[in-house]
Design a protein around this motif. Structure first.
Motif, mmCIF file in Angstrom:
data_model
loop_
_atom_site.group_PDB
_atom_site.id
_atom_site.type_symbol
_atom_site.label_atom_id
_atom_site.label_comp_id
_atom_site.label_asym_id
_atom_site.label_seq_id
_atom_site.Cartn_x
_atom_site.Cartn_y
_atom_site.Cartn_z
ATOM 1 N N GLY A 87 0.659 -1.250 0.153
ATOM 2 C CA GLY A 87 -0.152 -0.076 -0.004
ATOM 3 C C GLY A 87 0.810 1.329 -0.068
ATOM 4 N N ARG A 88 0.106 2.416 0.196
ATOM 5 C CA ARG A 88 0.995 3.563 0.558
ATOM 6 C C ARG A 88 1.814 3.683 1.841
ATOM 7 N N PRO A 89 2.788 4.613 1.529
ATOM 8 C CA PRO A 89 3.630 4.653 2.649
ATOM 9 C C PRO A 89 3.203 4.695 3.978
ATOM 10 N N ALA A 90 1.896 5.485 4.322
ATOM 11 C CA ALA A 90 1.306 5.521 5.584
ATOM 12 C C ALA A 90 0.554 4.240 6.053
ATOM 13 N N GLU A 91 0.204 3.474 5.104
ATOM 14 C CA GLU A 91 -0.340 2.215 5.309
ATOM 15 C C GLU A 91 0.468 1.140 5.756
ATOM 16 N N VAL A 92 1.692 1.322 5.059
ATOM 17 C CA VAL A 92 2.784 0.419 5.346
ATOM 18 C C VAL A 92 3.257 0.794 6.793
#
Length: 161
Positions: free
Chosen positions: A2-7
């Motif tokens: 996913g996007r960095p914030a999700e990771v």
């Protein structure tokens, strides 16, 4: 992925963490720097990861030689790719020296640096089959106080005082 914030919010599970307070080159490490590294390991252990004090067995000279490959490829490539070369008189002495050294490198020097890089990356690859993370001192000593480095000196050194 996913996007960095999700990771970042994803639970990595229980990581196998290796921790060392030794420098890659075998040189000494400032006590405060080593202590901070150990503290980071304790925090990782406290949040559930397995931390083992162990080092990575690599040839320190090969690490330095392999790092030269990056310096040569980036330090020399940037000005060569520019539409006009920088005026040497507008550069600090340390930048002039890096440019001169990278321009003096031959293909044989680059090949030796690549061999050194392989001598480093192979044991690193084997190491990370057993561990997920390696915590090391970022610097061997505390950073130099502001304005004590003279980048325009013929050789990089700390200014007196």
């Amino acid at each position: 992925m996913g996007r960095p914030a999700e990771v970042i919010r994803t639970d990595p599970g229980r990581l196998r963490v290796a921790l060392t307070t030794s420098a890659w080159t075998g040189g000494s490490v400032d006590a405060q720097v080593a202590e901070t590294t150990v503290t980071a390991g304790k925090v990782l252990e406290r949040i559930g990861h397995t931390v083992t004090e162990t080092g990575l067995d690599v040839d320190g000279e090969a690490v330095v030689e392999a790092a030269m490959l990056t310096a040569v490829t980036t330090g020399g490539a940037v000005p060569r790719g520019a539409s006009r070369r920088p005026d040497a008189s507008s550069l600090e002495a340390v930048s002039r020296r890096v440019l001169a050294e990278t321009e003096a490198f031959t293909m044989l020097d680059v090949m030796r640096a690549m061999e050194a890089q392989h001598r480093v990356t192979r044991p690193v690859g084997r190491f990370f089959q057993e561990y997920d993370l390696l915590v090391t001192p970022k610097l061997a000593r505390l950073p130099a106080p502001h304005s004590t480095l003279d980048y325009d000196a013929p050789t990089l050194r700390c200014a007196p005082g």
